[in-house]
Design an enzyme around this catalytic site. Sequence first.
Site, PDB file in Angstrom:
ATOM      1  N   ALA A  10       6.722  -8.164   1.299  1.00  9.12           N
ATOM      2  CA  ALA A  10       7.888  -7.550   0.666  1.00  9.12           C
ATOM      3  C   ALA A  10       7.380  -6.336  -0.099  1.00  9.12           C
ATOM      4  CB  ALA A  10       8.577  -8.528  -0.276  1.00  9.12           C
ATOM      5  N   SER A  11       8.241  -5.325  -0.243  1.00  3.85           N
ATOM      6  CA  SER A  11       7.797  -4.071  -0.848  1.00  3.85           C
ATOM      7  C   SER A  11       7.715  -4.110  -2.364  1.00  3.85           C
ATOM      8  CB  SER A  11       8.737  -2.931  -0.446  1.00  3.85           C
ATOM      9  OG  SER A  11       8.663  -2.727   0.937  1.00  3.85           O
ATOM     10  N   SER A  12       8.499  -4.956  -3.000  1.00  4.92           N
ATOM     11  CA  SER A  12       8.509  -4.948  -4.462  1.00  4.92           C
ATOM     12  C   SER A  12       8.635  -6.363  -5.002  1.00  4.92           C
ATOM     13  CB  SER A  12       9.652  -4.079  -4.983  1.00  4.92           C
ATOM     14  OG  SER A  12      10.887  -4.603  -4.567  1.00  4.92           O
TER      15      SER A  12
END
Length: 188
Positions: A10-12
């Site tokens: 996941a990016s964040s």
Amino acid sequence: MTSTYGYARASSEDQDCAIQEAALRAAGCTIIRSEKKSGTTLDGRTELTTLLDFIRGGDTLMVTRIDRLARSVADLEKIASTLKDKGAFLRATDQPVDTSTAAGTVFFQMLGVFAQFETGLRRERQMEGIAKAKAAGVYKGRKPTVDAASVRSLRDQGLGGAEIARKLGIGRASVYRALQPTERSTER
């Protein structure tokens, strides 16, 4: 004996890998490594590095979608090359990617181009939004992470840059930036 290893990203921090992990388990992954890191670079992606170091000939690295693996063609090619050199394969649960076949390899390469294109478009839209906000006078930029008043107060007490940095738990460069006159204060 060959194994199938899953990788979820996941990016964040406010995003979740649970849906990816469930899909990877359902696809038969025996080990799944997850992390919350940007896909625009391979730097700092320790879970992916661990999998790439550990994977052996005949094994498969599985992701749900190629953009979970990387967002640039160069990074995707590097990962694919590492897997190929080890005799391992790459598959995706949600896309017809399987580097053990010629058609799957071509599709993988096309998806890499689109992932990089999407990242470029997102960056362009972001820059357009920032330019529009600046023109309207509403762009504030990133909130300061260093309390400049505390830095100045400690300097006024006679402390040096290194000592101020230690007391506040920040870098010395941050201390010196906080002590520089800002553009806003010189405009007034």
